[in-house]
Design a protein around this motif. Structure first.
Motif, short mmCIF file in Angstrom:
data_model
loop_
_atom_site.label_atom_id
_atom_site.label_comp_id
_atom_site.label_asym_id
_atom_site.label_seq_id
_atom_site.Cartn_x
_atom_site.Cartn_y
_atom_site.Cartn_z
N PRO A 1 100.08 -81.35 -28.00
CA PRO A 1 99.09 -81.39 -26.92
C PRO A 1 97.83 -80.60 -27.27
CG PRO A 1 101.27 -80.81 -26.07
CD PRO A 1 101.36 -80.75 -27.55
N ASP A 2 98.00 -79.51 -28.00
CA ASP A 2 96.87 -78.63 -28.36
C ASP A 2 96.96 -78.32 -29.86
OD1 ASP A 2 94.85 -76.81 -28.58
OD2 ASP A 2 95.75 -75.30 -27.28
N PRO A 3 96.46 -79.22 -30.71
CA PRO A 3 96.63 -79.02 -32.16
C PRO A 3 96.04 -77.72 -32.68
CG PRO A 3 95.87 -81.24 -31.68
CD PRO A 3 95.76 -80.46 -30.41
N MET A 4 95.05 -77.15 -31.97
CA MET A 4 94.41 -75.91 -32.42
C MET A 4 95.11 -74.67 -31.86
SD MET A 4 92.11 -77.09 -34.36
CE MET A 4 91.13 -75.62 -34.68
N GLY A 5 96.17 -74.83 -31.12
CA GLY A 5 96.92 -73.69 -30.63
C GLY A 5 96.13 -72.79 -29.71
N GLY A 6 95.36 -73.36 -28.80
CA GLY A 6 94.58 -72.58 -27.86
C GLY A 6 93.22 -72.17 -28.38
N GLU A 7 92.89 -72.52 -29.63
CA GLU A 7 91.61 -72.13 -30.22
C GLU A 7 90.57 -73.26 -30.17
OE1 GLU A 7 92.32 -70.72 -34.11
OE2 GLU A 7 93.72 -69.16 -33.50
N ALA B 1 90.11 -89.95 -35.03
CA ALA B 1 90.50 -88.60 -34.61
C ALA B 1 92.02 -88.54 -34.41
CB ALA B 1 89.77 -88.22 -33.33
N LEU B 2 92.51 -87.33 -34.13
CA LEU B 2 93.93 -87.18 -33.79
C LEU B 2 94.23 -87.87 -32.46
CD1 LEU B 2 94.59 -83.43 -34.73
CD2 LEU B 2 95.18 -85.48 -36.07
N ALA B 3 95.36 -88.54 -32.40
CA ALA B 3 95.74 -89.25 -31.18
C ALA B 3 96.11 -88.26 -30.10
CB ALA B 3 96.92 -90.17 -31.46
N PRO B 4 95.77 -88.54 -28.84
CA PRO B 4 96.31 -87.71 -27.73
C PRO B 4 97.83 -87.77 -27.76
CG PRO B 4 94.60 -89.21 -26.95
CD PRO B 4 94.93 -89.64 -28.35
#
Length: 373
Positions: free
Chosen positions: A360-366, A323-326
């Motif tokens: 921090p939020d790759p989905m941009g709040g989604e 997965a994407l790293a924190p």
């Protein structure tokens, strides 16, 4: 019946012999020679003459000193043995310390490993049996683990190659504020102000404004901290007054002063004592192995990671393999848990490997954020 009556002793009987004469026993008369002459004493026929044997000097010594005569030679022998053993085990390893650096000692055949760190100090190390093997460890890409040992060389944490003078090795420790401001970014009522600064002695091909623009765009992005509920923050750039924190491009040596260099890998940090996000110019120019040459994404990661420390987020491991790293994972050094496990931070050596991620939020709040693991 015959009755014998005795008369009381008279004074003349005690001192002058009285009627009995001087040959009679006198109670108060001392014998001047209590030991009779052996020759004048007749020998009894039933008692043989006792032969007295003359002691030798050795016999006299043992008779005189008893048990001490037996123990003393044993103590002397034991002392000589111990002194000889100690003298035979004291050797000096052939180690050249003129160049300083780190020295690792490995005691072969024993369970403990002794580590000695020396920087430019000539030292003599006394070995124990069996002999000590002393090897000089590299001064770069080698980091101590929580037990004070030294981890294997971490290739993933190395600074990518580049020109020898493409970043500032040292500055003067003072900073210049880059002029410019922004409006409030984010919807939180908790607005944190920041300045953009560059250490004097650090220059950029695109000028100071190029660094400031990257910082502003990163923090204003919808994938940054303003959309993370746990962060509860908004940002605003200022160039006067006292900001909540400072984002500062800093030379390599000044970074080591502000961030420390106990783990000998290039890094950035947030120094809470001075309220300064310290971005390492060496990393800003070269990036990190985990980003495979994507310098723009790495710069976004460096800003978001250190601002995450401003917001009180700590380091995290890779949670889900593949997965994407924190963003709070130490991606400057690696995105694999096994690589980071030897360092402080309690990362498990579970074999999980993540993909590089600057947000921090790759989905941009989604979608679900990665900032809290």
């Amino acid at each position: 019946m015959l009755t014998v009556r005795s008369r009381p002793a008279r004074r003349e009987d005690l001192w002058d012999g009285g009627e009995a004469g001087y040959d009679a026993p006198q109670p108060l008369r001392a014998v001047w020679d209590p030991i009779p002459d052996r020759a004048s004493v007749p020998r009894r026929a039933d008692r043989p003459i006792r032969q007295t044997k003359r002691r030798s000097s050795v016999g006299w010594f043992f008779h005189r000193y008893g048990w001490r005569a037996y123990v003393l030679p044993l103590l002397i022998a034991a002392t000589v043995f111990v002194v000889t053993e100690i003298a035979s085990t004291q050797t000096k390893p052939d180690t050249d310390m003129s160049a300083g650096g780190t020295v690792t000692q490995t005691l072969e055949g024993q369970t403990d490993i002794a580590v000695v760190t020396m920087s430019g100090v000539e030292s003599t190390v006394t070995s124990v049996m069996p002999p000590v093997t002393v090897t000089a460890a590299p001064t770069q890409q080698t980091a101590p683990d929580p037990n004070g040992q030294y981890a294997a060389t971490l290739t993933a944490g190395a600074l990518p190659p580049g020109a020898a003078d493409d970043f500032a090795a040292s500055g003067d420790g003072t900073y210049r504020v880059v002029p410019g401001t922004t409006g409030v970014v984010g919807t939180s009522a908790k607005v944190r102000t920041y300045t953009v600064e560059i250490e004097n002695g650090v220059t950029l091909p695109g000028g100071d404004a190029d660094f400031a623009k990257t910082v502003d765009l990163t923090l204003a992005d919808a994938r940054s901290w303003t959309t993370v509920p746990e962060a509860d923050t908004a940002f605003q750039r200022v160039d006067t007054g006292e900001p909540n924190f400072r984002i500062s491009l800093t030379s390599q040596m000044t970074v080591r002063e502000l961030c420390g260099f106990s783990i000998q890998l290039e890094a950035s940090c947030f120094n809470r004592d001075v309220g300064r996000v310290v971005i390492n110019d060496a990393r800003w120019v070269r990036g990190a192995v985990a980003y495979n040459g994507d310098l723009g994404s790495y710069r976004q990661y460096a800003i978001n990671h250190e601002v995450g420390h401003v917001l009180n987020f700590g380091h995290q491991p890779c949670v889900n393999n593949g997965a994407l790293a924190p963003v709070m994972m130490q991606q400057s050094w690696s995105t694999a848990n096994n690589d980071l496990a030897p360092f402080p931070g309690n990362v498990p050596a579970d074999g999980k490997v993540c993909k590089a991620n600057p947000w921090p939020d790759p989905m941009g709040g989604e979608g679900q954020t990665t900032s809290t693991g």
